[in-house]
Design a protein around this motif. Sequence first.
Motif, mmCIF file in Angstrom:
data_model
loop_
_atom_site.group_PDB
_atom_site.id
_atom_site.type_symbol
_atom_site.label_atom_id
_atom_site.label_comp_id
_atom_site.label_asym_id
_atom_site.label_seq_id
_atom_site.Cartn_x
_atom_site.Cartn_y
_atom_site.Cartn_z
ATOM 1 N N GLY A 208 47.924 -46.336 35.223
ATOM 2 C CA GLY A 208 48.203 -44.902 35.195
ATOM 3 C C GLY A 208 47.731 -44.056 34.051
ATOM 4 N N PRO A 209 48.197 -42.835 33.922
ATOM 5 C CA PRO A 209 47.597 -42.072 33.017
ATOM 6 C C PRO A 209 47.991 -42.498 31.525
ATOM 7 C CG PRO A 209 48.550 -40.748 34.647
ATOM 8 C CD PRO A 209 48.893 -42.317 34.830
ATOM 9 N N LEU A 210 47.046 -42.191 30.774
ATOM 10 C CA LEU A 210 47.347 -42.616 29.269
ATOM 11 C C LEU A 210 47.773 -41.413 28.299
ATOM 12 C CD1 LEU A 210 44.360 -44.997 28.502
ATOM 13 C CD2 LEU A 210 46.732 -45.704 29.347
ATOM 14 N N THR A 211 47.746 -40.411 28.885
ATOM 15 C CA THR A 211 48.412 -39.083 28.398
ATOM 16 C C THR A 211 49.703 -39.117 28.413
ATOM 17 O OG1 THR A 211 47.889 -38.019 30.467
ATOM 18 C CG2 THR A 211 46.291 -37.647 28.500
ATOM 19 N N PRO A 212 50.373 -38.465 27.659
ATOM 20 C CA PRO A 212 52.204 -38.560 27.729
ATOM 21 C C PRO A 212 52.634 -38.243 28.965
ATOM 22 C CG PRO A 212 51.441 -37.372 25.467
ATOM 23 C CD PRO A 212 50.073 -37.485 26.256
ATOM 24 N N GLU A 213 53.466 -38.999 29.360
ATOM 25 C CA GLU A 213 54.298 -38.731 30.825
ATOM 26 C C GLU A 213 54.860 -37.397 30.931
ATOM 27 O OE1 GLU A 213 57.471 -40.996 33.454
ATOM 28 O OE2 GLU A 213 56.605 -41.996 31.649
ATOM 29 N N ALA A 214 55.299 -36.765 29.921
ATOM 30 C CA ALA A 214 56.112 -35.703 30.142
ATOM 31 C C ALA A 214 55.111 -34.325 29.962
ATOM 32 C CB ALA A 214 57.259 -35.541 28.989
ATOM 33 N N TRP A 215 53.985 -34.482 29.774
ATOM 34 C CA TRP A 215 53.121 -33.587 29.523
ATOM 35 C C TRP A 215 52.153 -33.117 30.755
ATOM 36 C CZ3 TRP A 215 49.993 -33.927 24.042
ATOM 37 C CH2 TRP A 215 51.014 -34.050 23.010
ATOM 38 N N ASN A 216 51.551 -31.851 30.869
ATOM 39 C CA ASN A 216 50.613 -31.827 31.930
ATOM 40 C C ASN A 216 49.316 -31.841 30.835
ATOM 41 O OD1 ASN A 216 51.247 -31.011 34.632
ATOM 42 N ND2 ASN A 216 52.813 -29.600 33.581
ATOM 43 N N SER A 217 48.587 -32.888 31.162
ATOM 44 C CA SER A 217 47.471 -32.998 30.385
ATOM 45 C C SER A 217 46.327 -33.381 31.464
ATOM 46 C CB SER A 217 47.632 -34.303 29.480
ATOM 47 O OG SER A 217 48.724 -34.322 28.731
ATOM 48 N N LEU A 218 45.098 -32.820 30.822
ATOM 49 C CA LEU A 218 43.894 -33.121 31.456
ATOM 50 C C LEU A 218 42.425 -33.174 30.793
ATOM 51 C CD1 LEU A 218 42.985 -29.439 33.162
ATOM 52 C CD2 LEU A 218 44.965 -29.799 31.292
ATOM 53 N N ASP A 219 41.546 -33.578 31.475
ATOM 54 C CA ASP A 219 39.927 -33.583 31.024
ATOM 55 C C ASP A 219 39.786 -34.343 29.864
ATOM 56 O OD1 ASP A 219 39.630 -31.557 32.870
ATOM 57 O OD2 ASP A 219 39.732 -29.830 31.514
ATOM 58 N N GLY A 220 40.524 -35.753 29.875
ATOM 59 C CA GLY A 220 40.213 -36.532 28.730
ATOM 60 C C GLY A 220 38.692 -37.113 28.682
ATOM 61 N N THR A 221 38.335 -37.167 27.498
ATOM 62 C CA THR A 221 36.851 -37.590 27.397
ATOM 63 C C THR A 221 36.982 -38.653 26.154
ATOM 64 O OG1 THR A 221 34.573 -36.839 26.734
ATOM 65 C CG2 THR A 221 36.362 -35.841 25.616
ATOM 66 N N LEU A 222 35.879 -39.565 26.049
ATOM 67 C CA LEU A 222 35.910 -40.668 25.193
ATOM 68 C C LEU A 222 35.251 -40.293 23.804
ATOM 69 C CD1 LEU A 222 36.063 -43.517 24.469
ATOM 70 C CD2 LEU A 222 33.957 -44.086 25.460
ATOM 71 N N PHE A 223 35.939 -40.570 22.586
ATOM 72 C CA PHE A 223 35.138 -40.522 21.414
ATOM 73 C C PHE A 223 35.237 -42.012 20.660
ATOM 74 C CE2 PHE A 223 35.432 -39.752 16.763
ATOM 75 C CZ PHE A 223 33.964 -39.370 16.622
ATOM 76 N N ILE A 224 34.125 -42.418 20.244
ATOM 77 C CA ILE A 224 34.404 -43.614 19.483
ATOM 78 C C ILE A 224 33.810 -43.251 17.889
ATOM 79 C CG2 ILE A 224 33.333 -45.986 19.088
ATOM 80 C CD1 ILE A 224 33.077 -46.170 21.982
ATOM 81 N N ASP A 225 34.621 -43.534 16.715
ATOM 82 C CA ASP A 225 34.301 -43.038 15.631
ATOM 83 C C ASP A 225 33.615 -43.810 14.765
ATOM 84 O OD1 ASP A 225 36.049 -45.020 14.563
ATOM 85 O OD2 ASP A 225 37.835 -43.800 14.410
ATOM 86 N N GLU A 226 33.135 -43.731 13.604
ATOM 87 C CA GLU A 226 32.269 -44.373 12.787
ATOM 88 C C GLU A 226 32.920 -45.826 12.416
ATOM 89 O OE1 GLU A 226 31.398 -42.174 9.372
ATOM 90 O OE2 GLU A 226 30.240 -40.714 10.456
ATOM 91 N N GLU A 227 34.123 -46.050 12.606
ATOM 92 C CA GLU A 227 34.905 -47.484 12.454
ATOM 93 C C GLU A 227 34.836 -48.225 13.797
ATOM 94 O OE1 GLU A 227 38.229 -46.916 10.622
ATOM 95 O OE2 GLU A 227 37.467 -46.404 8.653
ATOM 96 N N GLN A 228 34.027 -47.572 14.967
ATOM 97 C CA GLN A 228 34.136 -48.000 16.295
ATOM 98 C C GLN A 228 35.625 -47.909 16.842
ATOM 99 O OE1 GLN A 228 31.167 -48.637 17.712
ATOM 100 N NE2 GLN A 228 30.722 -47.693 15.762
#
Length: 296
Positions: free
Chosen positions: A116-136
């Motif tokens: 299921g969603p990885l955003t908080p269950e109690a929130w309306n959240s949308l438009d997730g995108t991936l970012f990988i930082d310098e420490e991977q």
Amino acid sequence: MVANKDLQIRDPFVFPVPSEGKYYLFGSTDANIWGKGTGFNVYVGTDLKEWEGPFPAFRPDENFFSDENFWAPEVHEHQGRYYMFATFRRKDNARLGTAILVSDSLLGPFVPHSDGPLTPEAWNSLDGTLFIDEEQQPWMVFCHEWKDISDGEVCAVRLTEDFKGTIGEPVTLFQASTAPWATHIVSDKIKTNDKYVTDGPYVYKAGNGELLILWASFIERSYAQGVARSASGSILGPWVHEDKALFVSDGGHDMLFRTFDGRLMLTIHTPNKTPNERPIFLEVTEQDGKLEVVGS
């Protein structure tokens, strides 16, 4: 083949494959994206003008956690597999959230990867995108919707290395009202002036090393695209907004990619009204971390 002018799609996302000379175009492809969700299609093309397809990239089964509002699929390659970050409205509490699907092929079939969603269950959240930082370390950047909190937020949460869970609590990166170009929503249905939208964040590392987030909001009734930059170089900011929007002509929910001849290209949908939304592709220049649409 279908031309851009005939292709109804929102939230366009392009995955270029130089070895094939092909672009894979994903997006919100239901004819009525505000209603029942049927899945996501992908289109394949070589010139950003005409596309083969649609090909069925994802179709839910009867056990899927959502059957409504299938939005904003983004596809990222990681360790040899393709991960789709996409927004869905949950059956159990009717809230929006971003879940992750996976496939071994850009054409799919994509299947559920996270529970299921990885955003908080109690929130309306949308438009997730991936970012990988310098420490991977992987992060998901997403929007906490204005319908919950009036002043929409762009947030970030760390992901586990297998993309199946999160680590810690989400962090608010900025609120929509902090951008000098964004205005409150102007609508016949909304009678207050305290509602500010955040949509479609996309993280981009500029050639000079600066970290940018492109995101969408409104200038009165017109959908618009803006840019913020991290003063620290970290995803945690603090984030400083450009004074003026990057695109103001009722278009947004962007991403950036390189064409096969090396041009930096912005894709958005416009106009922001169903069923008229279409993908457009705009060449962008970049100088000292500052983006500008060619011809603007």
